[in-house]
Design a protein around this motif. Structure first.
Motif, mmCIF file in Angstrom:
data_model
loop_
_atom_site.group_PDB
_atom_site.id
_atom_site.type_symbol
_atom_site.label_atom_id
_atom_site.label_comp_id
_atom_site.label_asym_id
_atom_site.label_seq_id
_atom_site.Cartn_x
_atom_site.Cartn_y
_atom_site.Cartn_z
ATOM 1 N N PRO A 65 0.825 -1.213 0.000
ATOM 2 C CA PRO A 65 0.000 0.000 0.000
ATOM 3 C C PRO A 65 0.856 1.259 0.000
ATOM 4 C CG PRO A 65 -0.845 -1.595 1.584
ATOM 5 C CD PRO A 65 0.474 -2.116 1.112
ATOM 6 N N THR A 66 0.417 2.241 -0.751
ATOM 7 C CA THR A 66 1.115 3.525 -0.817
ATOM 8 C C THR A 66 0.453 4.557 0.094
ATOM 9 O OG1 THR A 66 -0.249 4.133 -2.731
ATOM 10 C CG2 THR A 66 1.899 3.138 -3.169
ATOM 11 N N VAL A 67 -0.484 4.090 0.906
ATOM 12 C CA VAL A 67 -1.189 4.959 1.843
ATOM 13 C C VAL A 67 -0.889 4.480 3.264
ATOM 14 C CG1 VAL A 67 -3.451 5.757 2.639
ATOM 15 C CG2 VAL A 67 -3.017 5.441 0.190
ATOM 16 N N ARG A 68 -0.680 5.423 4.160
ATOM 17 C CA ARG A 68 -0.420 5.064 5.558
ATOM 18 C C ARG A 68 -1.476 5.708 6.456
ATOM 19 N NH1 ARG A 68 2.960 9.374 4.497
ATOM 20 N NH2 ARG A 68 2.969 11.032 6.078
ATOM 21 N N ALA A 69 -1.735 5.033 7.550
ATOM 22 C CA ALA A 69 -2.686 5.540 8.540
ATOM 23 C C ALA A 69 -1.921 6.007 9.768
ATOM 24 C CB ALA A 69 -3.676 4.459 8.925
ATOM 25 N N ASP A 70 -2.273 7.191 10.266
ATOM 26 C CA ASP A 70 -1.599 7.681 11.473
ATOM 27 C C ASP A 70 -2.313 7.163 12.718
ATOM 28 O OD1 ASP A 70 -3.858 9.262 11.837
ATOM 29 O OD2 ASP A 70 -2.927 11.074 11.040
ATOM 30 N N ALA A 71 -1.847 7.603 13.872
ATOM 31 C CA ALA A 71 -2.405 7.113 15.130
ATOM 32 C C ALA A 71 -3.873 7.450 15.286
ATOM 33 C CB ALA A 71 -1.603 7.689 16.306
ATOM 34 N N ASP A 72 -4.337 8.500 14.615
ATOM 35 C CA ASP A 72 -5.750 8.891 14.693
ATOM 36 C C ASP A 72 -6.613 8.219 13.634
ATOM 37 O OD1 ASP A 72 -5.178 10.650 16.785
ATOM 38 O OD2 ASP A 72 -4.607 12.249 15.378
ATOM 39 N N GLY A 73 -6.006 7.313 12.840
ATOM 40 C CA GLY A 73 -6.765 6.645 11.789
ATOM 41 C C GLY A 73 -6.992 7.491 10.562
ATOM 42 N N ARG A 74 -6.232 8.575 10.413
ATOM 43 C CA ARG A 74 -6.345 9.413 9.214
ATOM 44 C C ARG A 74 -5.346 8.952 8.162
ATOM 45 N NH1 ARG A 74 -9.275 14.104 9.563
ATOM 46 N NH2 ARG A 74 -10.253 14.466 11.592
ATOM 47 N N LEU A 75 -5.741 9.040 6.904
ATOM 48 C CA LEU A 75 -4.942 8.472 5.828
ATOM 49 C C LEU A 75 -4.197 9.539 5.043
ATOM 50 C CD1 LEU A 75 -7.446 5.846 4.348
ATOM 51 C CD2 LEU A 75 -5.825 5.584 6.243
ATOM 52 N N THR A 76 -2.963 9.201 4.683
ATOM 53 C CA THR A 76 -2.146 10.071 3.849
ATOM 54 C C THR A 76 -1.426 9.227 2.811
ATOM 55 O OG1 THR A 76 -1.776 11.629 5.683
ATOM 56 C CG2 THR A 76 -0.248 11.733 3.824
ATOM 57 N N GLY A 77 -1.459 9.678 1.568
ATOM 58 C CA GLY A 77 -0.775 8.952 0.510
ATOM 59 C C GLY A 77 -1.415 9.212 -0.834
ATOM 60 N N ARG A 78 -0.927 8.522 -1.844
ATOM 61 C CA ARG A 78 -1.425 8.696 -3.212
ATOM 62 C C ARG A 78 -1.569 7.331 -3.881
ATOM 63 N NH1 ARG A 78 1.217 12.554 -7.844
ATOM 64 N NH2 ARG A 78 -0.179 14.039 -6.818
ATOM 65 N N VAL A 79 -2.665 7.186 -4.646
ATOM 66 C CA VAL A 79 -2.883 5.986 -5.454
ATOM 67 C C VAL A 79 -3.177 6.448 -6.872
ATOM 68 C CG1 VAL A 79 -4.111 3.813 -5.693
ATOM 69 C CG2 VAL A 79 -3.942 4.893 -3.431
ATOM 70 N N THR A 80 -2.465 5.890 -7.830
ATOM 71 C CA THR A 80 -2.636 6.306 -9.226
ATOM 72 C C THR A 80 -3.428 5.252 -10.011
ATOM 73 O OG1 THR A 80 -0.527 5.289 -9.845
ATOM 74 C CG2 THR A 80 -0.479 7.601 -9.179
ATOM 75 N N GLY A 81 -4.007 5.712 -11.117
ATOM 76 C CA GLY A 81 -4.671 4.792 -12.032
ATOM 77 C C GLY A 81 -5.876 4.084 -11.450
ATOM 78 N N VAL A 82 -6.659 4.785 -10.627
ATOM 79 C CA VAL A 82 -7.827 4.172 -9.985
ATOM 80 C C VAL A 82 -9.047 4.318 -10.890
ATOM 81 C CG1 VAL A 82 -9.323 4.184 -7.964
ATOM 82 C CG2 VAL A 82 -6.878 4.703 -7.715
ATOM 83 N N ALA A 83 -9.691 3.209 -11.202
ATOM 84 C CA ALA A 83 -10.915 3.235 -12.004
ATOM 85 C C ALA A 83 -12.127 3.334 -11.085
ATOM 86 C CB ALA A 83 -11.019 1.982 -12.856
ATOM 87 N N GLY A 84 -13.108 4.116 -11.511
ATOM 88 C CA GLY A 84 -14.339 4.244 -10.741
ATOM 89 C C GLY A 84 -14.300 5.267 -9.640
ATOM 90 N N ALA A 85 -13.140 5.892 -9.411
ATOM 91 C CA ALA A 85 -13.047 6.863 -8.324
ATOM 92 C C ALA A 85 -13.836 8.130 -8.635
ATOM 93 C CB ALA A 85 -11.585 7.207 -8.043
ATOM 94 N N ILE A 86 -13.862 8.524 -9.905
ATOM 95 C CA ILE A 86 -14.616 9.712 -10.306
ATOM 96 C C ILE A 86 -16.097 9.361 -10.266
ATOM 97 C CG2 ILE A 86 -14.955 11.432 -12.104
ATOM 98 C CD1 ILE A 86 -12.208 10.647 -13.205
ATOM 99 N N GLY A 87 -16.824 10.047 -9.450
ATOM 100 C CA GLY A 87 -18.251 9.784 -9.324
ATOM 101 C C GLY A 87 -18.608 8.834 -8.208
ATOM 102 N N ALA A 88 -17.629 8.164 -7.592
ATOM 103 C CA ALA A 88 -17.919 7.248 -6.486
ATOM 104 C C ALA A 88 -18.219 8.039 -5.223
ATOM 105 C CB ALA A 88 -16.744 6.312 -6.248
ATOM 106 N N SER A 89 -19.068 7.492 -4.379
ATOM 107 C CA SER A 89 -19.366 8.155 -3.109
ATOM 108 C C SER A 89 -18.438 7.694 -1.999
ATOM 109 C CB SER A 89 -20.826 7.886 -2.703
ATOM 110 O OG SER A 89 -21.098 6.492 -2.685
ATOM 111 N N THR A 90 -17.855 6.504 -2.145
ATOM 112 C CA THR A 90 -16.957 5.951 -1.128
ATOM 113 C C THR A 90 -15.739 5.345 -1.795
ATOM 114 O OG1 THR A 90 -18.821 5.435 0.338
ATOM 115 C CG2 THR A 90 -16.743 4.314 0.784
ATOM 116 N N LEU A 91 -14.590 5.556 -1.189
ATOM 117 C CA LEU A 91 -13.348 4.934 -1.647
ATOM 118 C C LEU A 91 -12.932 3.884 -0.626
ATOM 119 C CD1 LEU A 91 -11.388 8.157 -2.700
ATOM 120 C CD2 LEU A 91 -12.704 6.626 -4.179
ATOM 121 N N LEU A 92 -12.605 2.684 -1.114
ATOM 122 C CA LEU A 92 -12.074 1.627 -0.265
ATOM 123 C C LEU A 92 -10.564 1.631 -0.439
ATOM 124 C CD1 LEU A 92 -14.625 -1.236 -1.046
ATOM 125 C CD2 LEU A 92 -14.748 0.542 0.718
#
Length: 380
Positions: A149-176
């Motif tokens: 994974p190119t994303v990390r979670a901090d102690a508060d459960g907040r996410l930081t990072g980048r993911v490229t080439g994601v299909a379906g992200a535009i228009g989605a209401s939730t990202l997994l």
């Protein structure tokens, strides 16, 4: 249905229920998603046709086919989902079925939805067609080959990072989002979330870069379970993508046959010329084999067969190339008109080429198949 993990005879025929589902989906797409509408959506840059998705996902119930009835879905199997994808491939419909109703749903099903209320609730919304979700991994990721994974979670459960080439992200209401400590659900419109469209070859399945900057998230599964859930989702997606490629190839052949019957040269249909007859006959034979491979993969997924990884690898290694070949022939045998923006052939070629590298290239699947069946590498 055979018990999970036991051999079962493959059933490649379509059931009456599957044919009824096909008829309903095809009638909807013929009415609401003709080539002109797909071209207009591509020109407008719309990620997908929201009213059409409401009808397909909610009214017909296709969005919840893979979700068990006790979780608010239809309780169907990968066989029924494969039929829907065949029809979507036949129309290159700009809809998030593969990304939301297959990849996202299958990921959530691997996260113990009976124990996790958050997972259960999200599955219910997806199954009802009230929401869409996208699995935040590069579309090119193959089963068994998910990168760290190119994303990390901090102690508060907040996410930081980048993911490229994601299909379906535009228009989605939730990202997994797979992160270093598990799988997280992130509201697509939350603070710290930026989804940037990128120039995609396939205008009907746009890609995006997802940037997270201390975005609030809800953990759905710990790291080990998340990795297994994502890999199973990628396997399911790759197996069912073969059915989409099959539907695409079938449209290309049917449209080419129609055109060569109507187009005349030297006082006769060009389809009567022996050279063109041979090319279309050869393509038809490829389609017959592609159908067998795609149906076998869908049936193996539905039965949870121990041979599923082999069936999926065979289907993707073969069907991806057949779809590209069929689309290339469609463009070439249409002559000059096949190269124009007004004719939809280019949409099918672009979808076929992008799908060829989605969820693993044919070469990647051949390599995986060799490992699965114990064929040593030439370099080993």
């Amino acid at each position: 249905m055979p018990r999970a993990g036991t051999p079962h005879p493959a059933d490649l025929l379509y059931s009456e229920a599957e044919e009824d589902l096909r008829a309903a989906v095809r009638a909807l797409l013929d009415d609401r998603c003709p080539p002109a509408a797909v071209l207009a959506a591509a020109e407008a840059g719309r990620p997908y046709d929201a009213p059409l998705w409401d009808t397909l996902g909610r009214d017909i119930g296709a969005a919840g086919l893979l979700v068990p009835e006790k979780l608010g879905g239809q309780g169907a199997t990968a066989r029924e989902a494969a039929v829907v994808l065949e029809e979507l491939g036949r129309s290159v419909a700009p809809l998030p079925y593969l990304t939301s109703a297959v990849l996202a749903v299958r990921t959530l099903l691997g996260c113990d939805p009976e124990a996790e209320e958050e997972v259960r609730g999200l599955l219910g919304r997806l199954a009802a067609g009230r929401a869409t979700a996208a699995l935040a991994v590069p579309l090119s990721t193959a089963p068994g080959g998910a990168p760290r994974p190119t994303v990390r979670a901090d102690a508060d459960g907040r996410l930081t990072g980048r993911v490229t080439g994601v299909a379906g992200a535009i228009g989605a209401s939730t990202l997994l989002v797979p992160a270093d400590s598990g799988l997280y659900a992130v509201a697509a419109d939350a603070a710290g979330v930026r989804t940037t469209p990128v120039t995609s070859l396939d205008l009907t399945r746009p890609l995006a870069t997802v940037d997270l900057d201390r975005a609030a998230a809800r953990r759905l599964a710990p790291a080990e379970r998340a990795a297994a859930a994502v890999d199973r989702a990628l396997l399911t997606g790759a197996g069912l993508l073969a059915s989409e490629q099959l539907g695409l190839a079938e449209w290309c052949l049917a449209e080419t046959v129609r055109h060569t019957r109507e187009r005349h040269q030297f006082g006769r249909p060009i389809g009567s010329f022996q050279a063109l007859k041979h090319r279309m006959a050869a393509l038809w034979l490829e389609l017959v084999s592609a159908r067998a491979a795609a149906r076998n993969a869908a049936d193996a997924l539905a039965a949870d067969s121990p041979d599923t990884p082999v069936a999926v690898a065979v289907a993707q290694a073969y069907c991806a190339r057949v779809a590209v070949h069929a689309a290339e022939e469609c463009v070439q045998l249409h002559g000059g008109i096949g190269m124009t923006w007004e004719h939809p052939a280019h949409l099918y070629l672009k979808r076929a080429k992008s799908a060829e590298i989605a969820l693993g290239t044919p070469g990647r699947h051949r390599e995986r198949l060799a490992v699965l069946v114990g064929i040593p590498s030439p370099t080993s």
